[in-house]
Design a protein around this motif. Structure first.
Motif, PDB file in Angstrom:
ATOM      1  N   GLN A 143      59.729 131.190 100.360  1.00 37.46           N
ATOM      2  CA  GLN A 143      59.461 132.471 100.994  1.00 37.46           C
ATOM      3  C   GLN A 143      59.252 132.313 102.492  1.00 37.46           C
ATOM      4  O   GLN A 143      58.562 131.404 102.953  1.00 37.46           O
ATOM      5  CB  GLN A 143      58.220 133.129 100.381  1.00 37.46           C
ATOM      6  CG  GLN A 143      57.957 134.535 100.883  1.00 37.46           C
ATOM      7  CD  GLN A 143      56.743 135.145 100.236  1.00 37.46           C
ATOM      8  OE1 GLN A 143      55.974 134.439  99.582  1.00 37.46           O
ATOM      9  NE2 GLN A 143      56.562 136.438 100.416  1.00 37.46           N
ATOM     10  N   HIS A 144      59.863 133.226 103.263  1.00 38.47           N
ATOM     11  CA  HIS A 144      59.728 133.183 104.718  1.00 38.47           C
ATOM     12  C   HIS A 144      58.360 133.729 105.123  1.00 38.47           C
ATOM     13  O   HIS A 144      57.916 134.753 104.608  1.00 38.47           O
ATOM     14  CB  HIS A 144      60.829 134.011 105.376  1.00 38.47           C
ATOM     15  CG  HIS A 144      62.203 133.487 105.116  1.00 38.47           C
ATOM     16  ND1 HIS A 144      62.688 132.346 105.711  1.00 38.47           N
ATOM     17  CD2 HIS A 144      63.196 133.935 104.307  1.00 38.47           C
ATOM     18  CE1 HIS A 144      63.926 132.118 105.306  1.00 38.47           C
ATOM     19  NE2 HIS A 144      64.253 133.067 104.439  1.00 38.47           N
ATOM     20  N   PRO A 145      57.688 133.085 106.058  1.00 43.75           N
ATOM     21  CA  PRO A 145      56.391 133.622 106.518  1.00 43.75           C
ATOM     22  C   PRO A 145      56.586 134.922 107.299  1.00 43.75           C
ATOM     23  O   PRO A 145      57.610 135.134 107.952  1.00 43.75           O
ATOM     24  CB  PRO A 145      55.841 132.496 107.404  1.00 43.75           C
ATOM     25  CG  PRO A 145      57.043 131.736 107.843  1.00 43.75           C
ATOM     26  CD  PRO A 145      58.038 131.822 106.722  1.00 43.75           C
ATOM     27  N   ARG A 146      55.581 135.764 107.231  1.00 39.53           N
ATOM     28  CA  ARG A 146      55.620 137.051 107.917  1.00 39.53           C
ATOM     29  C   ARG A 146      54.415 137.173 108.848  1.00 39.53           C
ATOM     30  O   ARG A 146      53.327 136.703 108.528  1.00 39.53           O
ATOM     31  CB  ARG A 146      55.608 138.215 106.912  1.00 39.53           C
ATOM     32  CG  ARG A 146      56.728 138.163 105.886  1.00 39.53           C
ATOM     33  CD  ARG A 146      56.561 139.285 104.876  1.00 39.53           C
ATOM     34  NE  ARG A 146      57.575 139.224 103.835  1.00 39.53           N
ATOM     35  CZ  ARG A 146      57.636 140.067 102.807  1.00 39.53           C
ATOM     36  NH1 ARG A 146      56.713 141.023 102.685  1.00 39.53           N
ATOM     37  NH2 ARG A 146      58.593 139.954 101.906  1.00 39.53           N
ATOM     38  N   TRP A 147      54.643 137.832 109.958  1.00 38.51           N
ATOM     39  CA  TRP A 147      53.577 138.122 110.911  1.00 38.51           C
ATOM     40  C   TRP A 147      53.398 139.634 110.996  1.00 38.51           C
ATOM     41  O   TRP A 147      54.379 140.391 110.965  1.00 38.51           O
ATOM     42  CB  TRP A 147      53.909 137.567 112.285  1.00 38.51           C
ATOM     43  CG  TRP A 147      53.644 136.102 112.432  1.00 38.51           C
ATOM     44  CD1 TRP A 147      52.540 135.503 112.974  1.00 38.51           C
ATOM     45  CD2 TRP A 147      54.508 135.028 112.037  1.00 38.51           C
ATOM     46  NE1 TRP A 147      52.655 134.141 112.929  1.00 38.51           N
ATOM     47  CE2 TRP A 147      53.855 133.819 112.363  1.00 38.51           C
ATOM     48  CE3 TRP A 147      55.761 134.971 111.429  1.00 38.51           C
ATOM     49  CZ2 TRP A 147      54.415 132.579 112.108  1.00 38.51           C
ATOM     50  CZ3 TRP A 147      56.325 133.743 111.172  1.00 38.51           C
ATOM     51  CH2 TRP A 147      55.643 132.567 111.509  1.00 38.51           C
ATOM     52  N   THR A 148      52.171 140.071 111.114  1.00 35.60           N
ATOM     53  CA  THR A 148      51.852 141.492 111.212  1.00 35.60           C
ATOM     54  C   THR A 148      51.335 141.801 112.603  1.00 35.60           C
ATOM     55  O   THR A 148      50.388 141.159 113.076  1.00 35.60           O
ATOM     56  CB  THR A 148      50.797 141.885 110.162  1.00 35.60           C
ATOM     57  OG1 THR A 148      51.316 141.608 108.857  1.00 35.60           O
ATOM     58  CG2 THR A 148      50.472 143.370 110.260  1.00 35.60           C
ATOM     59  N   ALA A 149      51.966 142.759 113.250  1.00 38.90           N
ATOM     60  CA  ALA A 149      51.555 143.215 114.585  1.00 38.90           C
ATOM     61  C   ALA A 149      50.817 144.546 114.453  1.00 38.90           C
ATOM     62  O   ALA A 149      51.177 145.386 113.624  1.00 38.90           O
ATOM     63  CB  ALA A 149      52.768 143.368 115.499  1.00 38.90           C
ATOM     64  N   LYS A 150      49.795 144.729 115.291  1.00 33.25           N
ATOM     65  CA  LYS A 150      48.978 145.944 115.256  1.00 33.25           C
ATOM     66  C   LYS A 150      48.860 146.524 116.661  1.00 33.25           C
ATOM     67  O   LYS A 150      48.868 145.778 117.652  1.00 33.25           O
ATOM     68  CB  LYS A 150      47.587 145.637 114.696  1.00 33.25           C
ATOM     69  CG  LYS A 150      47.610 145.128 113.256  1.00 33.25           C
ATOM     70  CD  LYS A 150      46.213 144.852 112.743  1.00 33.25           C
ATOM     71  CE  LYS A 150      46.239 144.332 111.307  1.00 33.25           C
ATOM     72  NZ  LYS A 150      44.885 144.060 110.788  1.00 33.25           N
ATOM     73  N   MET A 151      48.720 147.847 116.701  1.00 33.00           N
ATOM     74  CA  MET A 151      48.664 148.531 117.982  1.00 33.00           C
ATOM     75  C   MET A 151      47.932 149.861 117.793  1.00 33.00           C
ATOM     76  O   MET A 151      48.034 150.486 116.730  1.00 33.00           O
ATOM     77  CB  MET A 151      50.078 148.781 118.511  1.00 33.00           C
ATOM     78  CG  MET A 151      50.157 149.493 119.841  1.00 33.00           C
ATOM     79  SD  MET A 151      51.878 149.661 120.420  1.00 33.00           S
ATOM     80  CE  MET A 151      52.560 150.685 119.115  1.00 33.00           C
TER      81      MET A 151
END
Length: 379
Positions: free
Chosen positions: A135-143
């Protein structure tokens, strides 16, 4: 006394013999009681669970407070954890020394199938770790986005308190806009990505993860999106904000331009009226000096003109002050980002340790079910 005791023992043996060959005996008559201490959770935990059933199923004031779990998740958790244990604790087996039907206790069940349970847990952990590598790692961006607002010039009192303002778009409407499929399509087009369901993993992830939620303040919304890299996640939020700003500017820019045009017109009228006032006042002063204290009809007319111009000038000055106050950056501003986009250094996907723990638990449950099936087949 000794003869009576021997007769009672003989009757007990006959009863056991009949129970093993007859049809009147039931397993419930010879069942062994499993104490709560033999379960995986302690007897104190079982009593606490029995004493507070509403806390598990979403009822009561205690569950309504901090961190109440969903009802269906609680039910699935209880069924998955307790059903194999209860079945294992009550599985009837035949004793190797006697012909009596007895119930298999949990300790004997674990001892009998220990190797199977251990192997299934290890295999589940290894499979889960293998999945974590695939599984590819995922990053979560917040704003955090602040919705723009426009102050009403008619209700502004210069220098007195805060004027009532109007949001360009309500908080809930902006949140719903982020959930629209058409809005997400525009974001993907702005990023140069194809539409979802076209064998593009970036498009599918962005389409599924882009969402917004209302904040505590009525003019703020919290936006987040995921990507297979920190840069892609941050780019998604910036593209989404650009699309939101574009929609809000359609209502914001015409309103601001209209207020600025009115301010310019008011300023021009003030300049022209000031010139007219200076001219009339100068004529009135010159005529009064020539008349030497004898007012004429022309002088009265000029005095009325000067008074009228003075009243209109004060009205225009007030309107100019209202427009300037309404156009101030503190009261009127476009939709903007508070701070900057935040992306964590570590991916938001679970780590290998969590994967292995979950895989071991699932493998253990599978091993228990296999052991129960084997036990039923041997009956």
């Amino acid at each position: 006394m000794r003869g009576a005791r021997q007769r009672s023992q003989e009757l007990g043996q006959r009863h056991v013999h009949r129970a093993s060959h007859g049809s009147l005996a039931t397993p419930a008559l010879t069942a062994q009681t499993v104490s709560p201490d033999e379960l995986p959770c302690s007897g104190r935990s079982v009593r606490r669970l029995a004493a507070r059933p509403t806390a598990w199923f979403g009822g009561g004031t205690q569950a309504a407070g901090r961190g109440k779990k969903p009802f269906m998740l609680q039910c699935v958790y209880i069924i998955v954890c307790f059903t194999p244990i209860i079945l294992a604790a009550q599985m009837p087996v035949t004793s190797p020394t006697t012909s009596d039907t007895q119930y298999l206790s949990l300790t004997s069940f674990v001892a009998k199938y220990f190797k199977l349970l251990l192997v299934s847990a290890i295999v589940g952990a290894l499979v889960a770790v293998g999945i974590s590598f695939v599984q590819h790692p995922r990053w979560t961006a917040k704003m955090t986005v602040q919705i723009g607002q426009v102050a009403g010039a008619d209700s502004v009192v210069p220098g007195v308190g805060a004027a009532p303002t109007n949001l360009i778009e309500s908080q809930l409407t902006a949140v719903e806009r982020y959930g629209l499929s058409s809005f997400k399509f525009d974001v993907l087009k702005a990023m140069g990505l194809p539409l979802p369901n076209t064998q593009n993993p970036d498009s599918d992830l962005i389409f599924d993860s882009l969402r917004a939620a209302p904040s505590k303040s009525l003019d703020l919304i919290n936006v987040q999106a995921s990507g297979y890299s920190p840069e892609k996640a941050a780019q998604t939020l910036r593209a989404a904000f650009s699309e939101l700003r574009k929609e809000h500017d359609k209502a914001f820019i015409p309103t601001i331009e209209r207020m600025k045009a009115e301010l310019k017109d008011t300023s021009d009228r003030l300049v022209a009226m000031q010139k007219e006032y200076d001219s009339a006042y100068g004529s009135l002063k010159q005529a009064s000096n020539q008349a030497k204290g004898q007012p004429a009809a022309h002088d009265v007319f000029l005095a009325n003109v000067v008074a009228t111009i003075s009243v209109e000038s004060r009205s225009l000055n007030l309107r100019k002050a209202q427009l300037e106050e309404a156009l101030a950056s503190l009261r009127t501003y476009p939709t903007r980002v508070l701070g900057d986009v935040y992306v964590a250094d570590r991916p938001s996907t679970p780590g290998k340790l969590l994967y292995s723990a979950g895989g071991a638990f699932i493998g253990l449950i599978a091993g228990i079910l296999i052991a129960l099936f084997w036990n039923l087949r041997r009956r």
